[in-house]
Design a protein around this motif. Structure first.
Motif, mmCIF file in Angstrom:
data_model
loop_
_atom_site.group_PDB
_atom_site.id
_atom_site.type_symbol
_atom_site.label_atom_id
_atom_site.label_comp_id
_atom_site.label_asym_id
_atom_site.label_seq_id
_atom_site.Cartn_x
_atom_site.Cartn_y
_atom_site.Cartn_z
ATOM 1 N N GLU A 58 0.841 -1.192 0.000
ATOM 2 C CA GLU A 58 0.000 0.000 0.000
ATOM 3 C C GLU A 58 0.876 1.242 0.000
ATOM 4 N N ASP A 60 -0.142 5.346 -0.051
ATOM 5 C CA ASP A 60 -1.292 6.251 0.007
ATOM 6 C C ASP A 60 -1.446 7.088 -1.253
ATOM 7 N N ASN A 61 -2.682 7.112 -1.763
ATOM 8 C CA ASN A 61 -3.124 7.960 -2.883
ATOM 9 C C ASN A 61 -2.689 7.463 -4.255
ATOM 10 N N TYR A 62 -1.996 6.311 -4.324
ATOM 11 C CA TYR A 62 -1.580 5.750 -5.608
ATOM 12 C C TYR A 62 -2.641 4.779 -6.114
ATOM 13 N N CYS A 65 -2.735 1.005 -5.029
ATOM 14 C CA CYS A 65 -2.677 0.731 -3.596
ATOM 15 C C CYS A 65 -3.717 -0.297 -3.160
ATOM 16 N N TYR A 187 3.079 10.549 -2.244
ATOM 17 C CA TYR A 187 2.487 10.672 -3.585
ATOM 18 C C TYR A 187 2.575 12.102 -4.111
ATOM 19 N N ALA A 241 -3.748 8.699 -9.546
ATOM 20 C CA ALA A 241 -4.219 8.773 -8.168
ATOM 21 C C ALA A 241 -5.245 7.684 -7.887
ATOM 22 N N GLY A 242 -5.321 7.262 -6.626
ATOM 23 C CA GLY A 242 -6.288 6.243 -6.214
ATOM 24 C C GLY A 242 -6.485 6.312 -4.711
ATOM 25 N N THR A 243 -7.346 5.439 -4.215
ATOM 26 C CA THR A 243 -7.664 5.396 -2.789
ATOM 27 C C THR A 243 -7.387 4.004 -2.258
ATOM 28 N N CYS A 244 -6.646 3.920 -1.160
ATOM 29 C CA CYS A 244 -6.356 2.628 -0.551
ATOM 30 C C CYS A 244 -7.599 2.086 0.154
ATOM 31 N N ALA A 246 -9.970 0.772 2.956
ATOM 32 C CA ALA A 246 -9.974 1.160 4.371
ATOM 33 C C ALA A 246 -9.598 0.006 5.287
#
Length: 319
Positions: A58, A60-62, A65, A187, A241-244, A246
């Motif tokens: 992971e 963050d923000n990639y 992730c 990131y 960009a992306g969201t890991c 939760a």
């Protein structure tokens, strides 16, 4: 005049979008413990790679992730380095982004590169990315007999996930293409003005038209994890960009065990009773328990562990 300006802006945006292209995305969405050569990657001469699937990383923000699993580079591939093809590029730049955790590095060697033609008899490995025993990242255009790799001064933390970006720029003429290497610990959506390392080809190797990525396993004691590979023609597409997730992502195995990791914890999902054994990198058993079917959480310190069940052995990373 205003209509003309708007039209020109729209045309520029259209051309920019047309030129930006994602060439390959590899999130290693395969069964943990499987050799990479059983997952759509090809090894020369029909060999089987020592690189296998482990749990993922992971950053963050990639965009990559926490999706799927990752590739654990530890073994000796000799001539069987696994490669995966993308559409051949003959101009402009190729960007390759991936997450990296260098947990154990026992000797200097390259673990990632680009490659040209897919023929097993005619190809070149260029844009070679190295790690050394001091946990520094390095770069060479071609093999070290032509030009020794250049290393950055930063010492990488074995328990940290980094985002690495390799840029290959094709320039008209022969033996003048350039490679740049970026190492990110946070990131950024914009390409940095100055790379960590930059090399222009002055070797005996001719410039190439990139069309493969290559992973290289060179030592059985290494524990290097690569995940979330994105190949594109622009920084913005490669370093998207992306969201890991939760709560982590489950990593299916070939038996009735699924697992995912969160910081300093292993989470198990069992469909049947199972004896779980965990070993650290010294071979010491740090956990052994027969668990009933259901969900279980095991607190662990950061590091690499061997998860052994009745049917399989899995190498996992706890961050």
């Amino acid at each position: 005049m205003r209509k003309t300006v708007i039209l020109l802006c729209l045309t520029a945006l259209t051309l920019s979008a047309a030129q930006a292209e994602v060439l390959l995305v590899e999130n290693f969405e395969y069964t943990a413990g499987t050799p990479l050569t059983a997952c759509g990657w090809t090894a020369m001469y029909g060999g089987t790679s020592a690189t296998a699937i482990t749990n993922g990383l992971e950053f963050d923000n990639y965009a990559g992730c926490g999706i799927g699993n990752g590739a654990l580079i530890n073994g000796i591939d000799n001539s069987y380095q696994p490669h995966k093809a993308f559409a051949k590029q003959t101009s402009g730049s190729v960007y390759v982004a991936f997450m990296l955790q260098p947990y154990i590095v026992t000797k200097q060697s390259y673990f990632f590169s680009l490659r040209d033609a897919i023929s097993i008899n005619n190809f070149n490995f260029v844009g070679r990315i190295y790690l050394n025993e001091q946990y520094q990242i390095g770069l060479s255009f071609y093999k070290s007999s032509d030009a020794a790799p250049v290393f950055g001064t930063q010492v990488l933390d074995a328990e940290t996930v980094y985002l690495v970006v390799l840029k290959y720029t094709m320039i008209d003429g022969d033996k003048n293409d350039r490679i740049d290497l970026y190492l990110l610990d946070a990131y950024t959506a914009n390409e940095p003005t100055t790379p960590l390392l930059s090399i222009t080809n002055t070797t005996s190797c001719t410039d190439i038209y990139p069309e493969n990525i290559v992973l290289r396993s060179d030592d059985a004691d290494d524990w290097i994890v690569v995940d979330g590979i994105r190949v594109a023609t622009t920084w913005s597409e490669a370093v998207a960009a992306g969201t890991c997730p939760a709560n982590g992502t489950a990593h299916p195995t070939t038996d009735h065990v699924e697992y995912y990791t969160t910081p300093q914890a292993l989470h198990l999902q069992l469909t049947a009773d199972e004896t779980i054994c965990l070993f650290d990198t010294t071979g010491k058993c740090v956990y052994r328990e027969t668990l009933p079917a259901g969900t279980h959480d095991i607190d662990l310190g950061k590091g690499f562990y061997v998860l052994k069940t009745s049917a399989r052995t899995h190498k996992i990373v706890i961050s």
